[in-house]
Design a protein around this motif. Structure first.
Motif, PDB file in Angstrom:
ATOM      1  N   UNK A 263      -5.825  -4.470  11.422  1.00 30.04           N
ATOM      2  CA  UNK A 263      -4.755  -3.470  11.453  1.00 30.04           C
ATOM      3  C   UNK A 263      -3.694  -3.883  10.444  1.00 30.04           C
ATOM      4  N   UNK A 264      -3.464  -3.037   9.460  1.00 26.17           N
ATOM      5  CA  UNK A 264      -2.412  -3.261   8.477  1.00 26.17           C
ATOM      6  C   UNK A 264      -1.136  -2.583   8.958  1.00 26.17           C
ATOM      7  N   UNK A 265      -0.031  -3.278   8.838  1.00 27.24           N
ATOM      8  CA  UNK A 265       1.235  -2.766   9.332  1.00 27.24           C
ATOM      9  C   UNK A 265       2.305  -2.900   8.246  1.00 27.24           C
ATOM     10  N   UNK A 266       3.464  -2.294   8.511  1.00 28.36           N
ATOM     11  CA  UNK A 266       4.595  -2.429   7.604  1.00 28.36           C
ATOM     12  C   UNK A 266       4.749  -1.222   6.689  1.00 28.36           C
ATOM     13  N   UNK A 267       5.971  -1.024   6.244  1.00 26.60           N
ATOM     14  CA  UNK A 267       6.285   0.148   5.439  1.00 26.60           C
ATOM     15  C   UNK A 267       5.532   0.213   4.128  1.00 26.60           C
ATOM     16  N   UNK A 268       5.258  -0.933   3.521  1.00 29.08           N
ATOM     17  CA  UNK A 268       4.519  -0.932   2.256  1.00 29.08           C
ATOM     18  C   UNK A 268       3.099  -0.439   2.479  1.00 29.08           C
ATOM     19  N   UNK A 269       2.435  -0.946   3.522  1.00 28.31           N
ATOM     20  CA  UNK A 269       1.065  -0.508   3.825  1.00 28.31           C
ATOM     21  C   UNK A 269       1.023   0.988   4.127  1.00 28.31           C
ATOM     22  N   UNK A 270       2.029   1.478   4.838  1.00 26.40           N
ATOM     23  CA  UNK A 270       2.075   2.917   5.159  1.00 26.40           C
ATOM     24  C   UNK A 270       2.116   3.765   3.892  1.00 26.40           C
ATOM     25  N   UNK A 271       2.879   3.311   2.900  1.00 28.61           N
ATOM     26  CA  UNK A 271       3.006   4.089   1.659  1.00 28.61           C
ATOM     27  C   UNK A 271       1.805   3.917   0.729  1.00 28.61           C
ATOM     28  N   UNK A 272       0.960   2.906   1.008  1.00 24.54           N
ATOM     29  CA  UNK A 272      -0.145   2.592   0.108  1.00 24.54           C
ATOM     30  C   UNK A 272      -1.492   3.090   0.608  1.00 24.54           C
ATOM     31  N   UNK A 273      -1.510   3.880   1.672  1.00 21.14           N
ATOM     32  CA  UNK A 273      -2.788   4.287   2.274  1.00 21.14           C
ATOM     33  C   UNK A 273      -3.731   4.889   1.232  1.00 21.14           C
ATOM     34  N   UNK A 274      -3.218   5.761   0.388  1.00 21.06           N
ATOM     35  CA  UNK A 274      -4.048   6.396  -0.644  1.00 21.06           C
ATOM     36  C   UNK A 274      -4.734   5.357  -1.514  1.00 21.06           C
ATOM     37  N   UNK A 275      -4.012   4.337  -1.905  1.00 21.45           N
ATOM     38  CA  UNK A 275      -4.547   3.327  -2.809  1.00 21.45           C
ATOM     39  C   UNK A 275      -5.450   2.342  -2.065  1.00 21.45           C
ATOM     40  N   UNK A 299     -13.771  -2.576  11.048  1.00 23.42           N
ATOM     41  CA  UNK A 299     -12.920  -1.444  10.666  1.00 23.42           C
ATOM     42  C   UNK A 299     -11.548  -1.902  10.189  1.00 23.42           C
ATOM     43  N   UNK A 300     -10.963  -1.148   9.287  1.00 22.65           N
ATOM     44  CA  UNK A 300      -9.620  -1.429   8.785  1.00 22.65           C
ATOM     45  C   UNK A 300      -8.789  -0.158   8.941  1.00 22.65           C
ATOM     46  N   UNK A 301      -7.599  -0.295   9.490  1.00 19.27           N
ATOM     47  CA  UNK A 301      -6.717   0.856   9.663  1.00 19.27           C
ATOM     48  C   UNK A 301      -5.284   0.459   9.358  1.00 19.27           C
ATOM     49  N   UNK A 302      -4.437   1.464   9.173  1.00 21.89           N
ATOM     50  CA  UNK A 302      -3.005   1.256   8.944  1.00 21.89           C
ATOM     51  C   UNK A 302      -2.248   1.833  10.131  1.00 21.89           C
ATOM     52  N   UNK A 303      -1.386   1.030  10.727  1.00 23.24           N
ATOM     53  CA  UNK A 303      -0.575   1.470  11.861  1.00 23.24           C
ATOM     54  C   UNK A 303       0.620   2.268  11.349  1.00 23.24           C
ATOM     55  N   UNK A 304       0.805   3.467  11.885  1.00 17.75           N
ATOM     56  CA  UNK A 304       1.922   4.327  11.490  1.00 17.75           C
ATOM     57  C   UNK A 304       2.823   4.519  12.720  1.00 17.75           C
ATOM     58  N   UNK A 305       3.631   3.510  13.017  1.00 16.79           N
ATOM     59  CA  UNK A 305       4.447   3.581  14.233  1.00 16.79           C
ATOM     60  C   UNK A 305       5.650   2.657  14.069  1.00 16.79           C
ATOM     61  N   UNK A 306       6.835   3.235  13.851  1.00 24.81           N
ATOM     62  CA  UNK A 306       8.029   2.442  13.567  1.00 24.81           C
ATOM     63  C   UNK A 306       8.446   1.524  14.707  1.00 24.81           C
ATOM     64  N   UNK A 307       8.131   1.907  15.935  1.00 31.02           N
ATOM     65  CA  UNK A 307       8.623   1.143  17.087  1.00 31.02           C
ATOM     66  C   UNK A 307       7.625   0.105  17.592  1.00 31.02           C
ATOM     67  N   UNK A 308       6.546  -0.113  16.856  1.00 28.71           N
ATOM     68  CA  UNK A 308       5.501  -1.023  17.317  1.00 28.71           C
ATOM     69  C   UNK A 308       6.011  -2.421  17.671  1.00 28.71           C
TER      70      UNK A 308
END
Length: 319
Positions: A263-275, A299-308
């Protein structure tokens, strides 16, 4: 409902505080407040402001802070200039019976089982459901790494470290050249210095130097927008950072045996999903020479949750 616990999440950019309770086994957060003022002189000042506006006076607290925990339970934050945060000082100042500090990625990892599936964006899909550790890692202001393991009794155990400060390993001559430009100034070049938000500009400036163009004063969003428009330098910045992140994540997954997922987390990972979803980036994760089958079904995913991290801090506090 359990008695409320004060919980907090502190990174290099934002401070989040809330009251947490448990009802029927589910974590609940109340009165969430976010501070993003860089002039706040200390963590205790943020707590003071939060409690002064609350009618509830909690008797226990757990805070997730970005940095290594010392033997006495205190912490010096990696990406802030604050004085060291000491649990006993917080207890005394705010008349709290117990105050605990954990690494921010311990809370981030512990949040994963508490968060609904629709909060995750898939990067690499797996049709299998392997058992094993879950690697929770990702770039924000810095770059955190932790491992989540389910116990035989159904509970969760988190192991943390400082994997973001492991050395960056270039995979080709161009990446080595970018690393060498950065190393002229900083000597040791870590994964965090390549993929995190705090270090975006040194990467951009290094690529500008190699392309013999003058760097501009660009925001992260400017770089993303220009990359989408086809700007050569900004496209390389995004590709390079995405590839480097997936390569480092693959290394960490190989080391920790994270068969159950990354699970990838953090604002940078959220903005980089396309790449991160590009074939080139995915291959960086999957290609491990003779050990490539080891990660083939991870599996690899990006967490999209500010309050995690707050949810994870609450889960740790209420266990």
């Amino acid at each position: 409902m359990s008695k409320p616990v004060l919980v907090g999440d502190v990174g290099g950019t934002k401070i989040r505080l809330a009251l947490a309770s448990s009802s029927l086994g589910h974590v609940q957060l109340h009165n969430i407040k976010v501070y993003d003022d860089p002039t706040i002189p200390s963590f205790e000042d943020a707590i003071e402001d939060y409690l002064s506006s609350s009618d509830v006076k909690p008797k226990s607290a757990l805070f997730a802070l970005a940095g290594p925990i010392a033997d006495d339970g205190s912490i010096k934050l990696t990406n802030r200039t604050w004085p060291r945060v000491v649990p006993s000082v917080i207890q005394s100042r705010f008349l709290i019976d117990s105050a605990t500090i954990v690494n921010d990625f311990a809370a981030m990892a512990r949040a994963i089982p508490e968060i609904p599936n629709d909060s995750f964006e898939t990067v690499i899909e797996s049709h299998f459901s392997p058992e094993g550790p879950i690697l929770v890692t990702g770039p924000g202001t810095g770059h955190g790494v932790s491992t989540l393991i389910q116990s035989v009794t159904g509970g969760w155990h988190v192991m943390t470290g400082e994997g973001g400060h492991s050395a960056f390993a270039p995979r080709n001559m161009r990446e080595a050249a970018i690393r060498d430009v950065i190393a002229r100034t900083y000597n040791y070049v870590s994964v965090e210095m390549i993929v995190s938000g705090r270090w975006l500009m040194p990467v951009y400036e290094a690529i500008c130097e190699l392309e013999r163009v003058t760097p501009e004063d660009l925001s992260p969003q400017n770089i993303l927008d220009r990359a989408d428009a086809g700007d050569k330098v900004c496209v390389e910045v995004c590709k390079f950072r995405a590839n480097a992140l997936m390569g480092a994540v693959g290394d960490a997954a190989l080391i920790t045996g994270a068969h159950a997922g990354v699970v990838l987390t953090g604002g940078v990972a959220e903005r980089m999903v396309k790449w991160l979803r590009t074939t080139e980036a995915s291959d960086r994760f999957l290609e491990r020479g003779p050990m490539s089958p080891f990660l083939a079904h991870t599996p690899v995913s990006v967490l999209m949750h500010d309050e995690a991290p707050l949810i994870g801090a609450a889960a740790l506090a209420l266990e």
